[in-house]
Design a protein around this motif. Sequence first.
Motif, PDB file in Angstrom:
ATOM      1  N   ASP A  35       0.825  -1.210   0.000  1.00  0.00           N
ATOM      2  CA  ASP A  35       0.000   0.000   0.000  1.00  0.00           C
ATOM      3  C   ASP A  35       0.857   1.257   0.000  1.00  0.00           C
ATOM      4  O   ASP A  35       0.541   2.244  -0.681  1.00  0.00           O
ATOM      5  N   GLY A  36       1.951   1.226   0.737  1.00  0.00           N
ATOM      6  CA  GLY A  36       2.810   2.398   0.808  1.00  0.00           C
ATOM      7  C   GLY A  36       3.579   2.680  -0.470  1.00  0.00           C
ATOM      8  O   GLY A  36       4.089   3.784  -0.666  1.00  0.00           O
ATOM      9  N   GLU A  37       3.680   1.683  -1.356  1.00  0.00           N
ATOM     10  CA  GLU A  37       4.387   1.869  -2.623  1.00  0.00           C
ATOM     11  C   GLU A  37       3.463   2.364  -3.736  1.00  0.00           C
ATOM     12  O   GLU A  37       3.934   2.849  -4.757  1.00  0.00           O
ATOM     13  N   ARG A  38       2.185   2.236  -3.535  1.00  0.00           N
ATOM     14  CA  ARG A  38       1.220   2.639  -4.562  1.00  0.00           C
ATOM     15  C   ARG A  38       0.950   4.136  -4.475  1.00  0.00           C
ATOM     16  O   ARG A  38       1.099   4.753  -3.433  1.00  0.00           O
ATOM     17  N   SER A  39       0.558   4.702  -5.604  1.00  0.00           N
ATOM     18  CA  SER A  39       0.279   6.130  -5.665  1.00  0.00           C
ATOM     19  C   SER A  39      -0.849   6.350  -6.667  1.00  0.00           C
ATOM     20  O   SER A  39      -1.292   5.405  -7.336  1.00  0.00           O
ATOM     21  N   PRO A  40      -1.314   7.582  -6.802  1.00  0.00           N
ATOM     22  CA  PRO A  40      -2.353   7.848  -7.803  1.00  0.00           C
ATOM     23  C   PRO A  40      -1.931   7.523  -9.232  1.00  0.00           C
ATOM     24  O   PRO A  40      -2.781   7.380 -10.114  1.00  0.00           O
ATOM     25  N   THR A  41      -0.615   7.388  -9.468  1.00  0.00           N
ATOM     26  CA  THR A  41      -0.148   7.072 -10.818  1.00  0.00           C
ATOM     27  C   THR A  41       0.000   5.567 -11.050  1.00  0.00           C
ATOM     28  O   THR A  41       0.415   5.144 -12.120  1.00  0.00           O
ATOM     29  N   THR A  42      -0.320   4.764 -10.029  1.00  0.00           N
ATOM     30  CA  THR A  42      -0.300   3.309 -10.183  1.00  0.00           C
ATOM     31  C   THR A  42      -1.588   2.860 -10.867  1.00  0.00           C
ATOM     32  O   THR A  42      -2.675   3.289 -10.480  1.00  0.00           O
TER      33      THR A  42
ATOM     34  N   ASP B 150       4.475   5.104 -19.035  1.00  0.00           N
ATOM     35  CA  ASP B 150       3.804   5.556 -17.816  1.00  0.00           C
ATOM     36  C   ASP B 150       2.313   5.649 -18.110  1.00  0.00           C
ATOM     37  O   ASP B 150       1.884   6.479 -18.917  1.00  0.00           O
ATOM     38  N   PRO B 151       1.480   4.831 -17.450  1.00  0.00           N
ATOM     39  CA  PRO B 151       0.051   4.848 -17.758  1.00  0.00           C
ATOM     40  C   PRO B 151      -0.652   6.137 -17.352  1.00  0.00           C
ATOM     41  O   PRO B 151      -1.772   6.411 -17.802  1.00  0.00           O
ATOM     42  N   SER B 152      -0.004   6.945 -16.509  1.00  0.00           N
ATOM     43  CA  SER B 152      -0.632   8.185 -16.056  1.00  0.00           C
ATOM     44  C   SER B 152      -0.278   9.386 -16.928  1.00  0.00           C
ATOM     45  O   SER B 152      -0.841  10.468 -16.746  1.00  0.00           O
ATOM     46  N   ALA B 153       0.640   9.203 -17.884  1.00  0.00           N
ATOM     47  CA  ALA B 153       1.058  10.303 -18.758  1.00  0.00           C
ATOM     48  C   ALA B 153       0.076  10.425 -19.919  1.00  0.00           C
ATOM     49  O   ALA B 153       0.332   9.966 -21.032  1.00  0.00           O
ATOM     50  N   THR B 154      -1.056  11.008 -19.642  1.00  0.00           N
ATOM     51  CA  THR B 154      -2.127  11.115 -20.631  1.00  0.00           C
ATOM     52  C   THR B 154      -2.659  12.545 -20.671  1.00  0.00           C
ATOM     53  O   THR B 154      -2.341  13.374 -19.817  1.00  0.00           O
TER      54      THR B 154
ATOM     55  N   ASP C 231       4.326  12.949 -14.163  1.00  0.00           N
ATOM     56  CA  ASP C 231       4.619  12.146 -15.356  1.00  0.00           C
ATOM     57  C   ASP C 231       5.994  11.506 -15.211  1.00  0.00           C
ATOM     58  O   ASP C 231       6.982  12.164 -14.903  1.00  0.00           O
ATOM     59  N   GLY C 232       6.033  10.190 -15.421  1.00  0.00           N
ATOM     60  CA  GLY C 232       7.271   9.446 -15.266  1.00  0.00           C
ATOM     61  C   GLY C 232       7.322   8.636 -13.984  1.00  0.00           C
ATOM     62  O   GLY C 232       8.281   7.905 -13.758  1.00  0.00           O
ATOM     63  N   THR C 233       6.279   8.743 -13.146  1.00  0.00           N
ATOM     64  CA  THR C 233       6.265   8.002 -11.882  1.00  0.00           C
ATOM     65  C   THR C 233       5.283   6.843 -11.896  1.00  0.00           C
ATOM     66  O   THR C 233       5.204   6.094 -10.922  1.00  0.00           O
ATOM     67  N   GLY C 234       4.524   6.670 -12.975  1.00  0.00           N
ATOM     68  CA  GLY C 234       3.477   5.662 -12.998  1.00  0.00           C
ATOM     69  C   GLY C 234       3.944   4.287 -13.430  1.00  0.00           C
ATOM     70  O   GLY C 234       4.996   4.119 -14.048  1.00  0.00           O
ATOM     71  N   GLY C 235       3.120   3.290 -13.102  1.00  0.00           N
ATOM     72  CA  GLY C 235       3.428   1.918 -13.491  1.00  0.00           C
ATOM     73  C   GLY C 235       2.316   0.988 -13.043  1.00  0.00           C
ATOM     74  O   GLY C 235       1.284   1.433 -12.531  1.00  0.00           O
TER      75      GLY C 235
END
Length: 279
Positions: A83-90, A162-166, A174-178
Amino acid sequence: MTSTRERQRAAARARLEKEMAERAARARKRRQTQAVVGAGVVLLLVVAGTAWLASSLIGDDSGTDNTAEGGGQVQCDWIELADGERSPTTKDVGLPQAEQSRTGVQTMTITTNLGPITARIDRSAVPCTAASFTHLAEQNFFDNTKCHRLVTEGIKVLQCGDPSATGDGWRESDGTGGPSYRMAEENLPTEMRPPYPEGVIAMANSGQPASSGSQFFIVYGDSPLDPNYTVLGTVTGGMDIVKDVAAAGDDGAFAQQAGGGHPKKEVVITDLTMSEATG
């Protein structure tokens, strides 16, 4: 009782910790600095001064469990993010199957707003990474995402995945998602010179072992990176598209961090597919 497999993993982790400590000590003495590809806390590429899993340990904690291999199959270890590794860009699209084929060749087709880019992927070299890309592609993970970073000095790479770079414009995230999992590195080019020649597609990671996710970079010119990034495959078509993007330059957004910036010529992945394995 502790199983044989658990004992093997415990021994592998002990060897890994010792190797990381030794490499970290050597890195502090060297104090090397080198341009890097990634950005953000989660998927920043740290090229110099990082500790890495020795290639001799591949098969213990490399994402591939050799004790489970039989014929053309391999057991992949997907590490779910806490949980601590996840973010809105996950972006959580579940996990691939653990048992995967290690035979055949796949074609990856990256359809972009500028045209298609194709690559050859050999599953015998990257069975788990190829399986991950196949799973993500089936879940439309990469659709309508932008290649968020271009580096033109020192190294020559275009980074995407990066799935959040939209959407319109750029964001600091941007660049932190996965995806909601990470995996160990495979197929490290330790014997290649240069390790990442023009035409290679490789995986970005955080600079720590077993931290590959969904971000990848296309090498459009020989790049002096340390051999710490999974070589996923080789471009077979569309390199002219990447070079045209490189020629247009970047905005320098990451110049004070890891180098490069957002591409001035926008690249949007409209679809990414993986063919059935053949051969």
